[in-house]
Design a protein around this motif. Structure first.
Motif, PDB file in Angstrom:
ATOM      1  N   ARG A 326      52.003  60.316  56.479  1.00  0.00           N
ATOM      2  CA  ARG A 326      54.066  61.324  56.054  1.00  0.00           C
ATOM      3  C   ARG A 326      54.124  60.355  55.127  1.00  0.00           C
ATOM      4  O   ARG A 326      55.086  60.309  54.592  1.00  0.00           O
ATOM      5  CB  ARG A 326      54.888  61.505  57.208  1.00  0.00           C
ATOM      6  N   LEU A 327      54.486  58.946  55.458  1.00  0.00           N
ATOM      7  CA  LEU A 327      54.737  58.168  54.536  1.00  0.00           C
ATOM      8  C   LEU A 327      54.303  57.572  53.063  1.00  0.00           C
ATOM      9  O   LEU A 327      54.707  57.157  52.034  1.00  0.00           O
ATOM     10  CB  LEU A 327      55.284  56.373  55.442  1.00  0.00           C
ATOM     11  N   VAL A 328      52.849  57.793  53.130  1.00  0.00           N
ATOM     12  CA  VAL A 328      51.987  57.478  52.151  1.00  0.00           C
ATOM     13  C   VAL A 328      51.998  59.238  51.588  1.00  0.00           C
ATOM     14  O   VAL A 328      51.539  58.999  50.497  1.00  0.00           O
ATOM     15  CB  VAL A 328      50.333  57.974  52.886  1.00  0.00           C
ATOM     16  N   MET A 329      51.686  59.676  51.946  1.00  0.00           N
ATOM     17  CA  MET A 329      52.166  60.868  51.221  1.00  0.00           C
ATOM     18  C   MET A 329      53.292  61.474  50.665  1.00  0.00           C
ATOM     19  O   MET A 329      53.373  61.487  48.984  1.00  0.00           O
ATOM     20  CB  MET A 329      52.743  62.507  52.189  1.00  0.00           C
ATOM     21  N   LEU A 330      54.740  60.870  51.283  1.00  0.00           N
ATOM     22  CA  LEU A 330      55.846  60.818  50.421  1.00  0.00           C
ATOM     23  C   LEU A 330      56.066  59.781  49.410  1.00  0.00           C
ATOM     24  O   LEU A 330      56.202  59.945  48.156  1.00  0.00           O
ATOM     25  CB  LEU A 330      57.280  60.596  50.848  1.00  0.00           C
ATOM     26  N   ALA A 331      55.249  58.622  49.057  1.00  0.00           N
ATOM     27  CA  ALA A 331      54.510  57.820  48.146  1.00  0.00           C
ATOM     28  C   ALA A 331      54.060  58.140  47.430  1.00  0.00           C
ATOM     29  O   ALA A 331      54.182  57.483  46.196  1.00  0.00           O
ATOM     30  CB  ALA A 331      54.220  56.159  49.247  1.00  0.00           C
ATOM     31  N   THR A 332      53.493  59.027  47.260  1.00  0.00           N
ATOM     32  CA  THR A 332      52.395  59.281  46.945  1.00  0.00           C
ATOM     33  C   THR A 332      51.953  60.343  45.922  1.00  0.00           C
ATOM     34  O   THR A 332      51.348  60.669  44.985  1.00  0.00           O
ATOM     35  CB  THR A 332      50.907  59.113  46.994  1.00  0.00           C
ATOM     36  N   GLY A 333      53.276  61.138  46.756  1.00  0.00           N
ATOM     37  CA  GLY A 333      53.463  62.438  46.043  1.00  0.00           C
ATOM     38  C   GLY A 333      52.641  63.664  46.202  1.00  0.00           C
ATOM     39  O   GLY A 333      52.131  64.670  46.103  1.00  0.00           O
ATOM     40  N   ALA A 334      51.390  63.088  47.615  1.00  0.00           N
ATOM     41  CA  ALA A 334      50.449  64.435  47.775  1.00  0.00           C
ATOM     42  C   ALA A 334      50.375  65.539  48.591  1.00  0.00           C
ATOM     43  O   ALA A 334      51.941  65.161  49.419  1.00  0.00           O
ATOM     44  CB  ALA A 334      49.699  63.540  48.800  1.00  0.00           C
ATOM     45  N   PRO A 335      50.603  66.601  48.535  1.00  0.00           N
ATOM     46  CA  PRO A 335      50.883  67.493  49.028  1.00  0.00           C
ATOM     47  C   PRO A 335      50.644  68.154  49.804  1.00  0.00           C
ATOM     48  O   PRO A 335      51.101  68.888  51.411  1.00  0.00           O
ATOM     49  CB  PRO A 335      50.832  68.796  48.003  1.00  0.00           C
ATOM     50  N   ARG A 336      49.319  67.638  50.992  1.00  0.00           N
ATOM     51  CA  ARG A 336      49.057  66.969  52.296  1.00  0.00           C
ATOM     52  C   ARG A 336      49.196  66.549  53.161  1.00  0.00           C
ATOM     53  O   ARG A 336      48.833  65.430  52.481  1.00  0.00           O
ATOM     54  CB  ARG A 336      48.285  68.545  52.353  1.00  0.00           C
ATOM     55  N   ILE A 337      48.923  66.620  54.117  1.00  0.00           N
ATOM     56  CA  ILE A 337      48.518  65.307  55.183  1.00  0.00           C
ATOM     57  C   ILE A 337      46.981  65.324  54.940  1.00  0.00           C
ATOM     58  O   ILE A 337      46.765  63.453  55.016  1.00  0.00           O
ATOM     59  CB  ILE A 337      49.338  65.300  56.396  1.00  0.00           C
ATOM     60  N   ASP A 338      46.405  65.965  55.009  1.00  0.00           N
ATOM     61  CA  ASP A 338      44.696  65.609  54.714  1.00  0.00           C
ATOM     62  C   ASP A 338      44.323  65.200  53.073  1.00  0.00           C
ATOM     63  O   ASP A 338      43.054  64.276  53.466  1.00  0.00           O
ATOM     64  CB  ASP A 338      43.981  66.618  54.704  1.00  0.00           C
ATOM     65  N   ASP A 339      44.968  65.103  52.706  1.00  0.00           N
ATOM     66  CA  ASP A 339      44.924  64.401  51.166  1.00  0.00           C
ATOM     67  C   ASP A 339      44.957  62.599  51.416  1.00  0.00           C
ATOM     68  O   ASP A 339      44.557  62.113  50.421  1.00  0.00           O
ATOM     69  CB  ASP A 339      45.947  64.928  49.966  1.00  0.00           C
ATOM     70  N   VAL A 340      46.023  62.662  52.395  1.00  0.00           N
ATOM     71  CA  VAL A 340      45.902  60.718  52.584  1.00  0.00           C
ATOM     72  C   VAL A 340      45.131  59.920  53.832  1.00  0.00           C
ATOM     73  O   VAL A 340      45.235  59.432  54.178  1.00  0.00           O
ATOM     74  CB  VAL A 340      47.323  60.527  52.642  1.00  0.00           C
ATOM     75  N   ILE A 341      44.250  61.347  54.360  1.00  0.00           N
ATOM     76  CA  ILE A 341      43.375  60.684  55.474  1.00  0.00           C
ATOM     77  C   ILE A 341      42.071  59.974  55.262  1.00  0.00           C
ATOM     78  O   ILE A 341      41.653  61.337  54.203  1.00  0.00           O
ATOM     79  CB  ILE A 341      43.429  61.527  56.616  1.00  0.00           C
ATOM     80  N   TRP A 342      41.617  59.024  55.404  1.00  0.00           N
ATOM     81  CA  TRP A 342      39.928  58.896  54.800  1.00  0.00           C
ATOM     82  C   TRP A 342      39.154  60.160  55.108  1.00  0.00           C
ATOM     83  O   TRP A 342      38.028  60.399  54.352  1.00  0.00           O
ATOM     84  CB  TRP A 342      39.308  57.632  54.767  1.00  0.00           C
ATOM     85  N   THR A 343      38.955  60.299  56.528  1.00  0.00           N
ATOM     86  CA  THR A 343      38.137  61.286  56.596  1.00  0.00           C
ATOM     87  C   THR A 343      39.142  62.498  57.026  1.00  0.00           C
ATOM     88  O   THR A 343      38.898  62.869  58.922  1.00  0.00           O
ATOM     89  CB  THR A 343      36.872  61.028  57.492  1.00  0.00           C
ATOM     90  N   PRO A 344      39.258  63.660  56.806  1.00  0.00           N
ATOM     91  CA  PRO A 344      40.497  63.982  58.048  1.00  0.00           C
ATOM     92  C   PRO A 344      39.798  64.979  58.869  1.00  0.00           C
ATOM     93  O   PRO A 344      38.039  65.839  58.622  1.00  0.00           O
ATOM     94  CB  PRO A 344      41.337  64.934  56.672  1.00  0.00           C
ATOM     95  N   VAL A 345      40.355  66.150  59.636  1.00  0.00           N
ATOM     96  CA  VAL A 345      40.303  66.690  60.359  1.00  0.00           C
ATOM     97  C   VAL A 345      39.194  67.933  59.970  1.00  0.00           C
ATOM     98  O   VAL A 345      40.080  68.542  59.076  1.00  0.00           O
ATOM     99  CB  VAL A 345      41.034  67.446  61.773  1.00  0.00           C
ATOM    100  N   ALA A 346      37.866  68.945  60.432  1.00  0.00           N
ATOM    101  CA  ALA A 346      37.769  69.847  59.338  1.00  0.00           C
ATOM    102  C   ALA A 346      38.199  71.179  59.833  1.00  0.00           C
ATOM    103  O   ALA A 346      38.696  71.350  61.626  1.00  0.00           O
ATOM    104  CB  ALA A 346      36.225  70.326  59.672  1.00  0.00           C
TER     105      ALA A 346
END
Length: 346
Positions: A326-346
């Motif tokens: 979540r910290l990475v999301m806010l710092a990068t402006g990413a809209p979803r947590i999956d956007d900042v996880i290297w291999t998001p859960v399918a």
């Protein structure tokens, strides 16, 4: 690019890669900051006897087969807390971990069933020190990501501004017109009838079978949280002791506990405590939490007896868990947590 495109698509990965690289820089900056202050990074095991004993946290169960061929239910942890506190009992004084954790029944823009938690502990230091740490990490994340502000949807927060600190009781009065402390007995026991009456007077809906905890959660989510962390971060402090299963009571008011949460852009980022070290009281609170879990979900988790044994040897400490993704999301402006996880859960 559509989120329906798999993350391993070369084109989608190219879109995601700048954010993932920022994630690495943020993690490296925090690691360096902690190392410079004599924190030891530890690697707690994820497979545990109990996933945690909070009513509304849900673990992933698995079956371990012993050398004797007998099955035994074990769990992936919802937090590295139990393992890390055992290390404090063993003699560690400043530790941290970037731990993968698992929580069932959680999926959405801010929730992933597997995510990364930054957890750290300070032996012999007041829990307010953790608030200072949090402010530093917000600034480190912004600098590492090259961001002047945090964003989530329409919300904006200045990570370089001093956090606004207010108690849960102050927030309930300010945003909901609720006198929360008037619904707590002298020893912190909550009174649902009194809280329901205040909600009715303020026109806040509630069900006839809602518990005090259900009502508190509704007010927090609907009336309070939308106001937190806008413009500058918010530290929501001094939770009622009934909502702080792992925290010690405040010395000046046993109705509330040394527990706080950090918010930015309306998003909860961290949950910190002055840690409870009384094993008998901790056992009682675990039993209460599991009774509530049984009532609501029809299940309960075992208590880690080894943890309670270690708690008797654990020195006074403060500890906190921060949702790193979540910290990475806010710092990068990413809209979803999956956007900042290297291999998001399918």
């Amino acid at each position: 690019m559509s989120t329906d495109t798999p993350f391993w698509s070369a084109a989608r990965h190219a879109d995601r890669r700048p954010v993932l690289m920022a994630r690495g820089r943020i993690q490296a900056a925090i690691r360096t900051w902690l190392a410079e202050r004599d924190f030891t990074e530890v690697d707690p095991a994820a497979l545990q006897i109990s996933p945690g004993n909070e009513a509304h946290l849900h673990g992933f169960a698995t079956t371990a087969i012993g050398n004797d061929g007998q099955p035994r239910t074990m769990y992936l942890h919802t937090s590295p807390e139990f393992a890390m506190k055992k290390l404090l009992a063993a003699g560690e004084v400043r530790i941290h971990a970037f731990a993968h954790v698992w929580r069932n029944r959680e999926r959405g823009a801010l929730h992933s069933p597997e995510f990364t938690m930054l957890e750290w502990y300070r032996v012999g230091e007041d829990y307010t020190e953790l608030m200072t740490d949090c402010a530093a990490f917000l600034q480190l994340a912004a600098k590492a990501a090259g961001a002047k502000e945090f964003r989530f949807r329409e919300a904006v927060c200045d990570p370089f501004a001093e956090p606004d600190r207010l108690s849960v009781a102050e927030a309930f009065q300010r945003y909901a017109g609720i006198d929360l402390l008037a619904t707590l007995g002298a020893n912190g026991v909550p009174d649902g009838v009194k809280l329901a009456a205040q909600m009715q007077a303020q026109g806040i809906r509630h069900a006839s079978d809602d518990t005090w905890s259900d009502m508190l959660s509704r007010i927090l989510v609907e009336k309070v949280e939308p106001h937190l962390g806008h413009g500058r971060p918010t530290v929501l402090d001094r939770y009622p002791v009934a909502e702080a299963a792992l925290a010690r009571p405040c010395p000046d008011d046993p109705r509330v506990a040394e527990r706080f949460e950090l918010y930015a852009c309306g998003v909860e980022l961290a949950n910190g405590f002055g840690e409870l070290t009384n094993p008998e009281e901790q056992r009682r609170r675990f039993a209460s939490e599991m009774d509530e879990k049984q009532r609501v979900y029809g299940e309960r988790y075992p208590v880690d007896e080894d943890f309670l044994a270690a708690l008797a040897h654990m020195p006074p400490a403060s500890g906190i868990a921060l949702g790193f993704d979540r910290l990475v999301m806010l710092a990068t402006g990413a809209p979803r947590i999956d956007d900042v996880i290297w291999t998001p859960v399918a």
